[in-house]
Design a protein around this motif. Structure first.
Motif, PDB file in Angstrom:
ATOM      1  N   LEU A 219      48.356  31.596  32.826  1.00  0.00           N
ATOM      2  CA  LEU A 219      48.090  32.142  34.031  1.00  0.00           C
ATOM      3  C   LEU A 219      46.638  32.677  34.800  1.00  0.00           C
ATOM      4  O   LEU A 219      46.678  32.605  36.344  1.00  0.00           O
ATOM      5  N   LEU A 220      45.803  33.426  33.919  1.00  0.00           N
ATOM      6  CA  LEU A 220      44.877  33.998  34.638  1.00  0.00           C
ATOM      7  C   LEU A 220      44.076  32.584  34.654  1.00  0.00           C
ATOM      8  O   LEU A 220      42.693  32.611  35.431  1.00  0.00           O
ATOM      9  N   ASP A 221      44.003  31.315  33.747  1.00  0.00           N
ATOM     10  CA  ASP A 221      43.093  30.088  33.610  1.00  0.00           C
ATOM     11  C   ASP A 221      43.848  29.227  35.338  1.00  0.00           C
ATOM     12  O   ASP A 221      43.715  27.816  35.324  1.00  0.00           O
ATOM     13  N   SER A 222      45.302  29.478  35.098  1.00  0.00           N
ATOM     14  CA  SER A 222      45.919  28.814  35.751  1.00  0.00           C
ATOM     15  C   SER A 222      45.662  28.299  37.781  1.00  0.00           C
ATOM     16  O   SER A 222      45.477  26.993  39.210  1.00  0.00           O
ATOM     17  N   GLY A 223      44.849  29.686  38.506  1.00  0.00           N
ATOM     18  CA  GLY A 223      44.062  29.370  39.907  1.00  0.00           C
ATOM     19  C   GLY A 223      45.102  30.430  40.515  1.00  0.00           C
ATOM     20  O   GLY A 223      44.519  30.161  41.664  1.00  0.00           O
ATOM     21  N   ALA A 224      46.147  30.727  40.161  1.00  0.00           N
ATOM     22  CA  ALA A 224      47.027  31.875  41.352  1.00  0.00           C
ATOM     23  C   ALA A 224      45.681  32.282  41.426  1.00  0.00           C
ATOM     24  O   ALA A 224      45.025  32.828  40.821  1.00  0.00           O
ATOM     25  N   LEU A 225      46.235  33.686  42.565  1.00  0.00           N
ATOM     26  CA  LEU A 225      45.483  34.701  42.878  1.00  0.00           C
ATOM     27  C   LEU A 225      46.121  35.665  42.283  1.00  0.00           C
ATOM     28  O   LEU A 225      47.551  35.913  42.720  1.00  0.00           O
ATOM     29  N   VAL A 226      45.703  36.303  41.609  1.00  0.00           N
ATOM     30  CA  VAL A 226      46.368  37.191  40.437  1.00  0.00           C
ATOM     31  C   VAL A 226      45.561  38.766  40.410  1.00  0.00           C
ATOM     32  O   VAL A 226      44.352  39.003  40.726  1.00  0.00           O
ATOM     33  N   VAL A 227      46.453  39.180  41.286  1.00  0.00           N
ATOM     34  CA  VAL A 227      46.404  40.374  40.819  1.00  0.00           C
ATOM     35  C   VAL A 227      46.366  41.637  40.365  1.00  0.00           C
ATOM     36  O   VAL A 227      47.846  41.691  39.603  1.00  0.00           O
ATOM     37  N   ASP A 228      45.273  41.924  38.954  1.00  0.00           N
ATOM     38  CA  ASP A 228      45.666  42.019  37.412  1.00  0.00           C
ATOM     39  C   ASP A 228      45.454  44.068  37.987  1.00  0.00           C
ATOM     40  O   ASP A 228      44.794  44.844  37.854  1.00  0.00           O
ATOM     41  N   CYS A 230      46.327  45.983  34.758  1.00  0.00           N
ATOM     42  CA  CYS A 230      45.958  46.111  33.775  1.00  0.00           C
ATOM     43  C   CYS A 230      44.444  46.972  34.022  1.00  0.00           C
ATOM     44  O   CYS A 230      44.404  47.721  33.355  1.00  0.00           O
ATOM     45  N   ARG A 231      43.516  46.000  34.737  1.00  0.00           N
ATOM     46  CA  ARG A 231      42.364  45.979  35.098  1.00  0.00           C
ATOM     47  C   ARG A 231      41.477  46.335  36.310  1.00  0.00           C
ATOM     48  O   ARG A 231      40.880  46.673  36.692  1.00  0.00           O
ATOM     49  N   ARG A 232      43.216  47.200  37.105  1.00  0.00           N
ATOM     50  CA  ARG A 232      42.892  46.768  38.248  1.00  0.00           C
ATOM     51  C   ARG A 232      41.587  45.878  39.141  1.00  0.00           C
ATOM     52  O   ARG A 232      41.192  46.625  39.588  1.00  0.00           O
ATOM     53  N   GLY A 233      42.405  44.537  39.536  1.00  0.00           N
ATOM     54  CA  GLY A 233      41.434  43.816  39.682  1.00  0.00           C
ATOM     55  C   GLY A 233      41.862  43.008  40.932  1.00  0.00           C
ATOM     56  O   GLY A 233      43.255  42.464  40.378  1.00  0.00           O
ATOM     57  N   LEU A 234      41.641  41.995  41.336  1.00  0.00           N
ATOM     58  CA  LEU A 234      41.871  40.721  41.758  1.00  0.00           C
ATOM     59  C   LEU A 234      40.911  39.353  40.913  1.00  0.00           C
ATOM     60  O   LEU A 234      40.045  39.844  41.328  1.00  0.00           O
ATOM     61  N   ARG A 235      42.025  38.580  40.612  1.00  0.00           N
ATOM     62  CA  ARG A 235      41.685  37.040  39.931  1.00  0.00           C
ATOM     63  C   ARG A 235      41.438  36.399  40.688  1.00  0.00           C
ATOM     64  O   ARG A 235      43.220  36.149  40.991  1.00  0.00           O
ATOM     65  N   ALA A 236      40.732  35.395  41.007  1.00  0.00           N
ATOM     66  CA  ALA A 236      41.081  34.197  41.657  1.00  0.00           C
ATOM     67  C   ALA A 236      40.448  33.010  41.450  1.00  0.00           C
ATOM     68  O   ALA A 236      38.859  32.608  41.853  1.00  0.00           O
ATOM     69  N   GLY A 237      41.128  32.187  40.443  1.00  0.00           N
ATOM     70  CA  GLY A 237      40.125  31.031  39.656  1.00  0.00           C
ATOM     71  C   GLY A 237      38.975  31.648  38.455  1.00  0.00           C
ATOM     72  O   GLY A 237      38.741  33.321  37.782  1.00  0.00           O
ATOM     73  N   ALA A 238      37.507  32.108  39.434  1.00  0.00           N
ATOM     74  CA  ALA A 238      36.820  32.272  37.932  1.00  0.00           C
ATOM     75  C   ALA A 238      36.078  34.223  39.148  1.00  0.00           C
ATOM     76  O   ALA A 238      34.849  34.007  38.182  1.00  0.00           O
ATOM     77  N   ALA A 239      36.957  33.816  39.883  1.00  0.00           N
ATOM     78  CA  ALA A 239      36.068  34.751  40.667  1.00  0.00           C
ATOM     79  C   ALA A 239      36.837  36.446  39.916  1.00  0.00           C
ATOM     80  O   ALA A 239      38.035  36.124  40.021  1.00  0.00           O
ATOM     81  N   TRP A 240      36.018  37.624  39.911  1.00  0.00           N
ATOM     82  CA  TRP A 240      36.593  38.579  39.697  1.00  0.00           C
ATOM     83  C   TRP A 240      36.453  39.107  40.662  1.00  0.00           C
ATOM     84  O   TRP A 240      35.267  39.632  41.035  1.00  0.00           O
ATOM     85  N   LEU A 241      37.559  40.473  41.121  1.00  0.00           N
ATOM     86  CA  LEU A 241      36.879  41.598  42.514  1.00  0.00           C
ATOM     87  C   LEU A 241      37.882  42.708  41.967  1.00  0.00           C
ATOM     88  O   LEU A 241      38.743  42.619  42.203  1.00  0.00           O
ATOM     89  N   PRO A 242      36.676  43.909  41.007  1.00  0.00           N
ATOM     90  CA  PRO A 242      37.335  45.120  40.687  1.00  0.00           C
ATOM     91  C   PRO A 242      37.670  45.758  42.269  1.00  0.00           C
ATOM     92  O   PRO A 242      37.033  46.116  43.507  1.00  0.00           O
ATOM     93  N   LEU A 243      38.723  46.712  41.715  1.00  0.00           N
ATOM     94  CA  LEU A 243      38.900  47.401  42.330  1.00  0.00           C
ATOM     95  C   LEU A 243      39.453  48.950  41.815  1.00  0.00           C
ATOM     96  O   LEU A 243      40.228  49.748  42.563  1.00  0.00           O
ATOM     97  N   ALA A 244      38.695  49.160  40.805  1.00  0.00           N
ATOM     98  CA  ALA A 244      39.162  50.458  39.859  1.00  0.00           C
ATOM     99  C   ALA A 244      38.952  51.747  40.914  1.00  0.00           C
ATOM    100  O   ALA A 244      40.048  52.833  40.750  1.00  0.00           O
TER     101      ALA A 244
END
Length: 406
Positions: A219-228, A230-244
């Motif tokens: 799922l993380l490698d699929s290119g989807a916009l993942v609201v995570d 577990c780690r409280r952040g946004l995963r978009a491809g290789a980009a990670w936006l922490p929101l903890a």
């Protein structure tokens, strides 16, 4: 080395701690203290074992640097079992350097593996990677090979490198069988079981689906916009936006993602983000402010459109949206994940692993204790915390630095 010391050492090598103690229990010279400490550790008396090993190290002194370094390494392993991370790693690093300089490669390797396991428990994956680099379990005797491969497997699992994890587990299982150590065989089997247990939940469209570790990685490698979550952040491809550190914005983002491709009502957003069930105009104004902040934060990855009912998430580039929820509900997922290993943790060790203050951890533990999810043993400085094992799923994604962030 006298005959009693030699006999005690042979008994310890054979796993017979009681026979070893019979030979050195009444002696307090440094070699005997060291053997007594190792025997007590094998019997599970870890606190006493640590005291004896420290006494032995002081007794050897700098005149017997190799023996002293071995005691430091043994004491560090006991501290690891106690989940006591109060002492800085400098002493262990110095002991490893001494052992390497004096040609004691076996104990130097043991020191390196202990240090790597310590960093893994604290979520410092870069430091663990540096220590494990260059160690090839295939070229080691069975016992250290099993320990090294298990450490490499855990590192790969927490980095979601699934093929590397499976290869390391294959090596660990074979080495554990060759070493004939039941505890290592059990640990390898438990690590293997993590691959097949649910590690997270995919939430969206009114449905919840459990995901195993390899499915999370896909799922993380699929290119989807993942609201995570577990780690409280946004995963978009290789980009990670922490929101903890921005819980309100993360809650709004998660709510919008869970209702995608539809919209989320204003009252629902206010209730979840502000925990209010009877909103008024001031709360709606605050919601507009927070949505504006969130819109600026996720710019480039998604947009947030206003709708007659509320707001809707619009990912850039036509990406799909997914919410990755933890396998356990509640705000103390990381704490439960650390305690799920079955070891007794001190408050200070938990705070160090979580990167939080001891007071914050104490409050969380008090809430969990009131709910019957953890229990304390000991008093004052010797107090430790335990949790029952979690059955049916793995909490590895909730451990510190469990997910690749770049």
């Amino acid at each position: 080395m006298d005959s009693l010391i030699s006999a005690a050492a042979r008994a310890l090598a054979a796993g017979d701690a009681l026979q070893a103690l019979k030979r050195v229990a009444l002696r307090d010279d440094p070699p005997a203290l060291a053997l007594r400490g190792i025997a007590m550790a094998q019997l599970g008396e870890l606190a006493r074992a640590r005291e004896l090993l420290k006494q032995a190290a002081r007794g050897f002194g700098t005149q017997e640097a190799t023996a002293q370094a071995r005691c430091v390494v043994a004491e560090a392993e006991v501290a690891l079992a106690l989940r006591d991370f109060g002492d800085p790693p400098r002493a262990l690093d110095a002991a490893r350097a001494t052992l390497e300089a004096r040609g004691d490669r076996a104990n130097a390797l043991q020191a390196r593996l202990i240090a790597a396991r310590r960093w893994l428990l604290l979520g410092r994956l870069d430091e663990a990677t540096a220590l494990l680099a260059g160690i090839d379990p295939q070229n080691l005797p069975p016992l250290p090979a099993a320990v090294a491969a298990l450490a490499q497997a855990e590192l790969a699992l927490r980095s979601l490198r699934m093929s590397d994890a499976r290869a390391a587990l294959d090596t660990a299982e074979a080495a554990a069988v060759a070493a004939r150590v039941p505890a290592l065989q059990t640990e390898a089997a438990q690590a293997r079981a993590l691959l097949e247990q649910p590690a997270a939940r995919r939430v969206g469209g009114g449905e919840t689906r459990p995901l195993r570790l390899h499915e999370v990685a896909e799922l993380l490698d699929s290119g989807a916009l993942v609201v995570d979550a577990c780690r409280r952040g946004l995963r978009a491809g290789a980009a990670w936006l922490p929101l903890a550190s921005r819980p309100i914005l993360f809650t709004l983002l998660r709510t919008l993602a869970e209702t995608w491709p539809g919209d989320a009502g204003r009252d629902a957003l206010i209730e979840r983000a502000f925990r209010l069930r009877a909103p008024d105009e001031t709360h709606r104004a605050r919601l507009r402010v927070e949505i504006g902040r969130l819109r600026a934060l996720v710019s480039g990855h998604a947009d947030i459109d206003a709708t007659p009912r509320g707001f809707a998430l619009r990912p850039a580039g036509g990406r799909a949206v997914a919410v990755l929820a933890p396998p356990v509900d509640g705000d103390q997922g990381e704490l439960i994940a650390l305690l799920a290993d079955g070891a007794a943790w001190s408050t200070s060790a938990l705070a160090l692993a979580l990167g939080a203050s001891q007071r914050t951890v104490q409050r969380a533990l008090a809430e969990l204790e009131a709910a019957g999810r953890v229990r304390a043993i000991g008093q004052a400085r010797s107090r430790r915390w335990l949790a029952p094992p979690l059955i049916g799923f793995t909490t590895i994604l909730l451990l510190p630095a469990a997910l690749p962030l770049a």
